[in-house]
Motif scaffolding. Structure first.
Motif, short mmCIF file in Angstrom:
data_model
loop_
_atom_site.label_atom_id
_atom_site.label_comp_id
_atom_site.label_asym_id
_atom_site.label_seq_id
_atom_site.Cartn_x
_atom_site.Cartn_y
_atom_site.Cartn_z
N THR A 156 -12.26 -30.00 -52.52
CA THR A 156 -13.54 -30.53 -52.05
C THR A 156 -14.05 -31.54 -53.07
O THR A 156 -13.69 -31.50 -54.25
CB THR A 156 -14.58 -29.42 -51.86
OG1 THR A 156 -14.77 -28.71 -53.10
CG2 THR A 156 -14.16 -28.45 -50.77
N ARG A 157 -14.91 -32.41 -52.61
CA ARG A 157 -15.42 -33.46 -53.50
C ARG A 157 -16.29 -32.89 -54.60
O ARG A 157 -16.37 -33.46 -55.69
CB ARG A 157 -16.21 -34.48 -52.67
CG ARG A 157 -15.34 -35.24 -51.67
CD ARG A 157 -16.05 -36.40 -51.00
NE ARG A 157 -15.14 -37.10 -50.10
CZ ARG A 157 -15.03 -36.83 -48.81
NH1 ARG A 157 -15.80 -35.91 -48.26
NH2 ARG A 157 -14.18 -37.50 -48.06
N GLU A 158 -16.95 -31.76 -54.34
CA GLU A 158 -17.83 -31.17 -55.34
C GLU A 158 -17.09 -30.35 -56.39
O GLU A 158 -17.67 -29.98 -57.41
CB GLU A 158 -18.86 -30.27 -54.65
CG GLU A 158 -19.84 -31.00 -53.73
CD GLU A 158 -19.34 -31.11 -52.29
OE1 GLU A 158 -20.16 -31.40 -51.41
OE2 GLU A 158 -18.12 -30.90 -52.06
N ALA A 159 -15.82 -30.07 -56.16
CA ALA A 159 -15.06 -29.22 -57.08
C ALA A 159 -14.77 -29.95 -58.39
O ALA A 159 -14.46 -31.14 -58.41
CB ALA A 159 -13.75 -28.79 -56.43
N ASN A 160 -14.85 -29.21 -59.49
CA ASN A 160 -14.53 -29.75 -60.81
C ASN A 160 -13.03 -29.61 -61.05
O ASN A 160 -12.59 -28.83 -61.89
CB ASN A 160 -15.33 -29.01 -61.88
CG ASN A 160 -15.10 -29.57 -63.27
OD1 ASN A 160 -14.94 -30.77 -63.44
ND2 ASN A 160 -15.05 -28.69 -64.26
N ALA A 161 -12.27 -30.37 -60.29
CA ALA A 161 -10.80 -30.33 -60.37
C ALA A 161 -10.27 -31.75 -60.44
O ALA A 161 -10.85 -32.68 -59.87
CB ALA A 161 -10.22 -29.61 -59.16
N TYR A 208 -13.00 -13.77 -48.52
CA TYR A 208 -13.19 -14.24 -49.89
C TYR A 208 -12.26 -15.44 -50.05
O TYR A 208 -11.04 -15.29 -50.12
CB TYR A 208 -12.82 -13.10 -50.83
CG TYR A 208 -13.21 -13.23 -52.28
CD1 TYR A 208 -14.55 -13.23 -52.67
CD2 TYR A 208 -12.24 -13.26 -53.28
CE1 TYR A 208 -14.90 -13.26 -54.02
CE2 TYR A 208 -12.58 -13.30 -54.63
CZ TYR A 208 -13.92 -13.30 -54.99
OH TYR A 208 -14.28 -13.33 -56.33
N MET A 209 -12.82 -16.63 -50.06
CA MET A 209 -12.04 -17.87 -49.96
C MET A 209 -12.12 -18.68 -51.25
O MET A 209 -13.21 -18.95 -51.74
CB MET A 209 -12.56 -18.70 -48.79
CG MET A 209 -11.85 -20.03 -48.59
SD MET A 209 -12.58 -21.02 -47.24
CE MET A 209 -12.10 -20.04 -45.82
N GLY A 210 -10.96 -19.06 -51.77
CA GLY A 210 -10.94 -19.84 -52.99
C GLY A 210 -10.26 -21.19 -52.87
O GLY A 210 -10.88 -22.23 -53.02
N SER A 211 -8.96 -21.18 -52.57
CA SER A 211 -8.15 -22.41 -52.66
C SER A 211 -8.68 -23.59 -51.86
O SER A 211 -8.64 -24.73 -52.36
CB SER A 211 -6.70 -22.10 -52.25
OG SER A 211 -6.14 -21.12 -53.11
N PRO A 212 -9.18 -23.42 -50.62
CA PRO A 212 -9.68 -24.60 -49.90
C PRO A 212 -10.81 -25.32 -50.62
O PRO A 212 -10.97 -26.54 -50.46
CB PRO A 212 -10.16 -23.99 -48.57
CG PRO A 212 -9.31 -22.79 -48.38
CD PRO A 212 -9.16 -22.23 -49.76
N PHE A 213 -11.59 -24.60 -51.43
CA PHE A 213 -12.70 -25.25 -52.13
C PHE A 213 -12.23 -26.08 -53.32
O PHE A 213 -12.99 -26.91 -53.83
CB PHE A 213 -13.71 -24.20 -52.58
CG PHE A 213 -14.50 -23.62 -51.44
CD1 PHE A 213 -15.45 -24.40 -50.78
CD2 PHE A 213 -14.27 -22.32 -51.00
CE1 PHE A 213 -16.17 -23.88 -49.71
CE2 PHE A 213 -14.98 -21.80 -49.94
CZ PHE A 213 -15.94 -22.58 -49.28
N ILE A 214 -10.99 -25.89 -53.76
CA ILE A 214 -10.45 -26.77 -54.80
C ILE A 214 -10.37 -28.20 -54.28
O ILE A 214 -10.66 -29.16 -55.01
CB ILE A 214 -9.06 -26.28 -55.26
CG1 ILE A 214 -9.14 -24.87 -55.83
CG2 ILE A 214 -8.46 -27.24 -56.30
CD1 ILE A 214 -7.79 -24.22 -56.07
N VAL A 264 -12.72 -24.96 -61.99
CA VAL A 264 -13.09 -25.67 -60.76
C VAL A 264 -14.51 -25.40 -60.32
O VAL A 264 -15.21 -26.29 -59.83
CB VAL A 264 -12.09 -25.31 -59.64
CG1 VAL A 264 -12.53 -25.89 -58.30
CG2 VAL A 264 -10.69 -25.78 -60.00
N SER A 265 -14.98 -24.15 -60.46
CA SER A 265 -16.32 -23.78 -59.98
C SER A 265 -17.36 -24.07 -61.04
O SER A 265 -17.36 -23.46 -62.12
CB SER A 265 -16.35 -22.29 -59.62
OG SER A 265 -15.46 -22.00 -58.57
N ALA A 266 -18.26 -25.01 -60.74
CA ALA A 266 -19.35 -25.41 -61.61
C ALA A 266 -20.59 -25.60 -60.72
O ALA A 266 -20.50 -25.45 -59.49
CB ALA A 266 -18.98 -26.68 -62.38
#
Length: 334
Positions: free
Chosen positions: A222-227, A214-220, A30-32
């Protein structure tokens, strides 16, 4: 000192002056660069796993390409916005012995002077020394006090306490217990992971003794996420009851979305376990390809109600954080 009056002078320089006391967790696949750059421009530390940058055999290392782009885009942003500079970025290194790329990736990160290094699955002195050689700050993720002490003894600068409720490889301990035990002996940078998905949760992390959430799941979501869009939609439509804890998929206990397990034809209530010896990062991930659409998430996803851009998500977190802080402060006013 931050603009809200929080004294962060004891922290390493790279972690001072952030818009919010928040670090984005590095997310597998997801993170790119698009996500990391957006996170940093929004004023929080953006992060990605080095193993996400995977090139074909014979091609130039994609990690080098990604770091060049991230540095250049953040530098352009800072020149254009001197009053609103971007936060630093972090690269996550999987220190597990099966990661055959580690030495190469360390050299690339040193060359690019990566400011924040996040290390996982084993604390190693030589990795910390590599980070320090280019001025980097090392944050090591741990699930208990014993591992925390080992990480600091081996040269880590700070700790990420991965408590119950976190996405991916989550620890079993309550954040209240874990943070308190660490703070009994450690005054350095301390982050808390585990269902940090709202400004109120971020304030709670600060109140219990952590310097950062330390936040991860909400960023999945998001429009910018590679998911995949299905992954993002599942985050939005799910809640804490939709999270399943299992060791089957990687050999280490982790939290996953129940609907994704069901979509793969398995019964989430009757999953077999797997041994940690099955973990192998030689191909870039410990997860077998057969389970590539078993999607990880933390228990805080009930706070995620839409797929938004990163800037909007951080704006929401900031608004909630400040409102919660002001409300509590009013209770203690003389």
């Amino acid at each position: 000192m931050t603009k809200w009056g929080r004294d962060d002078s004891r922290l390493p320089k790279a972690l001072r002056g952030l818009r919010l006391p928040l670090v984005a967790a590095p997310l597998f696949i997801v993170s790119a660069p698009d996500l990391v750059i957006a996170q940093c421009k929004a004023g929080i530390v953006g992060a990605f796993p080095a193993l996400n940058a995977r090139e074909a055999d014979g091609e130039h290392p994609l990690l080098d390409t990604w770091l060049t782009r991230i540095n250049e885009e953040l530098d352009r942003h800072n020149q254009a916005n001197p009053d609103r500079p971007a936060a630093p970025f972090a690269v996550n290194q999987i220190v597990h012995r099966s990661n055959g790329r580690l030495d190469r990736d360390l050299e690339i990160c040193v060359r690019h002077k990566v400011p924040v290094w996040i290390t996982s699955l084993g604390a190693r002195v030589e990795v910390n020394e590599a980070a320090h050689s280019c001025g980097g700050v090392v944050l090591h993720d741990i699930i208990n006090n014993t591992f925390a002490r080992k990480a600091i003894d081996k040269g880590a600068d700070g700790l990420i306490a991965v408590a119950a409720g976190a996405g991916g490889h989550a620890g079993p301990q309550s954040p209240f217990a874990l943070i308190r035990e660490i703070r009994d002996w450690f005054d350095g940078p301390l982050l808390l992971s585990g269902a940090i998905a709202s400004g109120e949760a971020l304030l709670a992390a600060r109140a219990v003794g952590a310097d950062f959430g330390y936040m991860g799941s909400p960023f999945i979501a998001t429009r910018e996420a590679n998911a995949q869009s299905g992954y993002k939609d599942m985050i939005v439509s799910s809640g804490a009851e939709d999270i399943v804890t299992s060791s089957l998929f990687t050999g280490v206990s982790g939290n996953y979305l129940k609907p994704s397990i069901m979509a793969a034809g398995m019964d989430p209530e009757n999953l077999p376990s797997a041994d940690a010896s099955s973990m192998n990062f030689s191909s870039g991930s410990s997860k077998p390809k057969a389970w590539k659409e078993i999607w990880g998430a933390g228990q805080g996803i009930g706070a995620v109600r839409e797929v938004a851009d990163v800037a909007s998500l951080v704006n929401r977190i900031e608004k909630e954080y400040l409102h919660a802080g002001a409300s509590l402060a009013a209770e203690f006013a003389p």
